[in-house]
Design a protein around this motif. Structure first.
Motif, short mmCIF file in Angstrom:
data_model
loop_
_atom_site.label_atom_id
_atom_site.label_comp_id
_atom_site.label_asym_id
_atom_site.label_seq_id
_atom_site.Cartn_x
_atom_site.Cartn_y
_atom_site.Cartn_z
N UNK A 109 56.07 25.75 55.87
CA UNK A 109 56.87 26.41 54.84
C UNK A 109 56.32 27.78 54.50
N UNK A 110 56.72 28.30 53.36
CA UNK A 110 56.28 29.63 52.93
C UNK A 110 54.81 29.63 52.58
N UNK A 111 54.12 30.70 52.96
CA UNK A 111 52.71 30.90 52.60
C UNK A 111 52.61 32.28 51.97
N UNK A 112 52.34 32.31 50.67
CA UNK A 112 52.26 33.56 49.92
C UNK A 112 50.82 34.05 49.87
N UNK A 113 50.65 35.34 49.99
CA UNK A 113 49.33 35.96 49.85
C UNK A 113 49.51 37.34 49.22
N UNK A 114 48.40 37.91 48.78
CA UNK A 114 48.46 39.23 48.15
C UNK A 114 47.21 40.02 48.49
N UNK A 115 47.37 41.33 48.50
CA UNK A 115 46.26 42.26 48.67
C UNK A 115 46.29 43.23 47.49
N UNK A 116 45.14 43.39 46.85
CA UNK A 116 45.03 44.31 45.73
C UNK A 116 44.14 45.47 46.16
N UNK A 117 44.68 46.67 46.07
CA UNK A 117 43.92 47.88 46.37
C UNK A 117 43.47 48.49 45.05
N UNK A 118 42.16 48.71 44.93
CA UNK A 118 41.63 49.25 43.67
C UNK A 118 40.38 50.07 43.95
N UNK A 119 39.95 50.79 42.95
CA UNK A 119 38.66 51.47 43.04
C UNK A 119 37.98 51.40 41.69
N UNK A 120 36.66 51.47 41.75
CA UNK A 120 35.86 51.49 40.53
C UNK A 120 35.54 52.92 40.18
N UNK A 121 35.72 53.32 38.93
CA UNK A 121 35.42 54.69 38.56
C UNK A 121 33.91 54.97 38.70
N UNK A 122 33.59 56.20 38.99
CA UNK A 122 32.19 56.59 39.11
C UNK A 122 31.50 56.47 37.74
N UNK A 123 30.23 56.09 37.73
CA UNK A 123 29.51 55.95 36.44
C UNK A 123 29.32 57.27 35.74
#
Length: 54
Positions: A40-54
């Motif tokens: 059946x259906x297989x759902x997945x996700x990808x999250x693109x992010x970055x951490x701000x510089x300190x």
């Protein structure tokens, strides 16, 4: 949905929880995919992010 598969709302909740556990990150994009398998259906996700510089 078959064993080990999640509903889209459950997947989105896990994504939100994961983002909340990383304060300060800036999410650039979230991509949700659906793969059709023999089970059946297989759902997945990808999250693109970055951490701000300190």
């Amino acid at each position: 949905m078959g064993p080990g598969q999640d509903s889209v709302p459950a997947l989105l909740r896990r994504i939100a929880d994961s983002i909340e556990q990383r304060p300060g990150i800036e999410v650039q994009d979230v991509v949700v995919q659906n793969e059709i398998t023999a089970d059946g259906d297989w759902w997945s996700a990808t999250v693109y992010f970055h951490e701000p510089s300190p």
